[in-house]
Design a protein around this motif. Structure first.
Motif, PDB file in Angstrom:
ATOM      1  N   GLN A   1      30.251 -77.448   4.937  1.00 16.28           N
ATOM      2  CA  GLN A   1      30.985 -77.838   3.738  1.00 16.28           C
ATOM      3  C   GLN A   1      32.462 -78.012   4.037  1.00 16.28           C
ATOM      4  N   ASN A   2      32.990 -77.087   4.841  1.00 11.76           N
ATOM      5  CA  ASN A   2      34.405 -77.207   5.229  1.00 11.76           C
ATOM      6  C   ASN A   2      34.644 -78.484   6.026  1.00 11.76           C
ATOM      7  N   GLU A   3      33.692 -78.822   6.902  1.00 13.74           N
ATOM      8  CA  GLU A   3      33.831 -80.033   7.710  1.00 13.74           C
ATOM      9  C   GLU A   3      33.760 -81.285   6.832  1.00 13.74           C
TER      10      GLU A   3
ATOM     11  N   GLU B   1      34.590 -81.507   3.654  1.00 11.19           N
ATOM     12  CA  GLU B   1      35.836 -81.600   2.896  1.00 11.19           C
ATOM     13  C   GLU B   1      36.975 -82.109   3.769  1.00 11.19           C
ATOM     14  N   MET B   2      36.986 -81.697   5.042  1.00 12.71           N
ATOM     15  CA  MET B   2      38.036 -82.173   5.943  1.00 12.71           C
ATOM     16  C   MET B   2      37.878 -83.674   6.198  1.00 12.71           C
TER      17      MET B   2
ATOM     18  N   GLN C   1      28.511 -73.070   4.981  1.00 13.15           N
ATOM     19  CA  GLN C   1      29.940 -73.019   4.659  1.00 13.15           C
ATOM     20  C   GLN C   1      30.762 -73.808   5.671  1.00 13.15           C
ATOM     21  N   GLU C   2      30.391 -73.687   6.947  1.00 16.43           N
ATOM     22  CA  GLU C   2      31.113 -74.441   7.986  1.00 16.43           C
ATOM     23  C   GLU C   2      30.919 -75.944   7.777  1.00 16.43           C
TER      24      GLU C   2
END
Length: 387
Positions: free
Chosen positions: A279-281, A283-284, A276-277
Motif C-alpha cells: 500500500q505504501n508503494e 501511494e508512492m 502495508q508495504e
C-alpha cells in the motif's frame, strides 16, 4: 472346599456382631467397615456399604485399597479409591501409583482411556471428547529457549489440509488390552461355556439386553467413524513441522493442532506487513503520476460509471472477460488499465454478446481495471486480479 466357606462365614458373622466390630452386617443387609464411634450414621439408608476412616465416623477420610500390603509404610496407598488424608474433603481420589486405565466391555476388553507414564507421557483417550472449554498452560515462567517463529507463512504453504474418515477397525486395535498384561480375559473366556449352561432365565435376559446395547454402541461408533472430517495427515505434517507430531509406543502418530495457532497468527502478521508495504508503494507511485494519468485512472475506476442500458462486463478465468451490449449500439470497445492508470490493451467490439479472450502474458499479472465504452460513454467497469 464347602467346609472352608462355612468356617469363613461363621468367623465373619462372629466379627460382625461383636460390640466393637470393625465389619458389621446390618439387619437391612447393608455393610459397615471400619471402627464406628457414632450411632445413627446414614439414617436414610442411602449407601449399601459404608467405609469409615480413622476417626470412626463420616468426618474422616477413608479409602479402599488394593494389593501391596507389606511392612513398608504407605504400601496400601499404591492403588486406592476414596478420600485422601484425614479431613472431610468430600473429594473422590482415584489413584494408581504407576498409571490408570478406564475400560469397558464384558472383560474390560475395551480401553477407553489410560495414563501409563512408563510408556507415554500423555493421558490417552480412544474416544471423542466433548468439553465446554480448554485452557492450556502457557505461563512464561515455565518456559525456556523461547524464540520467534521464522517464515511461518512459508511453513504453512507446505502443509495441505485434507478431508477423511476414520478406519474403525484400525482404531479398535488400539483399544484392545495387551494380552500379556491382561491375563484374566483368557481364563474368563475358557470358562464362558460353563457359565452359559448355568445361566438362569433372568441372566439370559440380561445377556440379551447387553447384546442389544452393544449393537447400538457398535452402530453409533461406526457412524461416528464414517463422519467426514477436516484435518491433516500426521506423516505430512511431520516432514515440515516435526515438533507438532508425536509417536506413541504403538507407532500411532498424533498432531498438536493447538501448535498451528501461533503459526497462523504470525502468518497473518506477516501478510499484514506485506499488504502495508504494498500500500505504501502504491501511494508512492501514485504520487509520482502526472495529473493527466491520474485523471485517466479515475475515469477507469469503478466509481459511478455512466449507465448504458444493456451493457455489462462479466468476469471469467484468467485475464478474460465476457460482455453484453445493447442491440442498437454503433461502436464499442474494451480498454484495460493497470494499477498505475496506464492503458495496456484496447479491443474493438463488433458483436453484441461475446467473450474476450486475453492471454495474461499480453497484459502482465496483478490488479487491472477493465472499462467498457459504448457510443462514447463509459458503460461498465470491472476490477480483477490476474495471476
Amino acid at each position: 472346599m464347602k467346609k472352608k466357606i462355612y468356617l469363613l462365614t461363621f468367623l465373619i458373622t462372629c466379627l460382625c456382631f461383636t460390640s466393637n466390630a470393625q465389619l458389621r452386617l446390618l439387619e437391612n443387609g447393608r455393610v459397615q467397615v471400619g471402627t464406628l464411634k457414632l450411632e445413627g450414621e446414614d439414617a436414610q439408608n442411602v449407601t449399601t456399604m459404608q467405609i469409615f476412616g480413622s476417626y470412626g465416623d463420616m468426618r474422616a477420610g477413608s479409602k479402599l485399597t488394593f494389593g501391596d500390603f507389606g511392612q513398608f509404610p504407605y504400601n496400601g496407598w499404591n492403588v486406592f479409591i476414596g478420600e485422601y488424608g484425614t479431613t472431610d474433603s468430600d473429594q473422590l481420589w482415584l489413584h494408581g501409583k504407576n498409571g490408570i486405565y478406564l475400560t469397558r466391555g464384558g472383560q474390560a476388553s475395551n480401553i477407553i482411556a489410560y495414563y501409563n507414564p512408563a510408556s507415554n507421557s500423555n493421558f490417552v483417550f480412544n474416544t471423542n471428547l466433548r468439553v465446554n472449554g480448554v485452557d492450556i498452560t502457557s505461563d512464561a515462567r515455565l518456559k525456556e529457549n523461547v524464540q520467534s517463529l521464522q517464515n511461518p507463512l512459508d511453513l504453512l504453504s507446505h502443509v495441505s489440509g485434507v478431508t477423511y474418515n476414520y478406519k474403525l477397525s484400525e482404531i479398535n486395535k488400539y483399544r484392545e488390552p495387551d494380552k500379556l498384561k491382561f491375563t484374566e480375559e483368557q481364563s474368563i473366556q475358557e470358562n464362558a461355556s460353563d457359565m452359559q449352561t448355568s445361566m438362569d432365565a433372568a441372566s439370559i435376559e440380561k445377556a440379551n439386553r447387553d447384546k442389544q446395547l452393544q449393537n447400538v454402541i457398535d452402530r453409533k461408533e461406526a457412524e461416528e467413524a464414517s463422519r467426514k472430517r477436516i484435518g491433516f495427515l500426521a506423516q505430512d505434517v511431520e516432514k515440515v513441522l516435526p515438533e507438532l507430531v508425536k509417536t506413541d509406543e504403538d507407532g500411532v502418530k498424533s498432531i498438536d493442532y493447538i501448535g498451528f495457532i501461533p503459526l497462523l497468527v504470525e502468518s497473518i502478521n506477516e501478510m499484514r506487513l506485506t499488504i502495508q508495504e504494498q500500500q505504501n508503494e502504491i501511494e508512492m507511485l501514485q504520487s509520482l503520476l502526472s495529473v493527466e494519468t491520474k485523471s485517466t485512472l479515475r475515469s477507469a475506476s469503478t466509481d459511478n460509471p455512466d449507465m448504458v442500458e444493456g451493457a455489462k462486463l462479466y468476469n471469467r478465468a484468467g485475464a478474460s472477460v465476457s460482455y453484453t451490449l445493447p442491440s442498437t449500439f454503433s461502436n464499442a470497445y474494451l480498454q484495460v488499465f493497470d494499477i498505475s492508470g496506464r492503458a495496456v490493451k484496447k479491443i474493438t467490439l463488433t458483436v453484441a454478446n461475446d467473450i474476450v479472450e486475453i492471454n495474461p502474458t499480453e497484459i502482465g499479472y496483478g490488479t487491472f481495471v477493465y472499462a467498457l465504452f459504448v457510443d462514447g460513454q463509459k458503460a461498465d467497469t470491472l476490477k480483477k486480479f490476474v495471476n
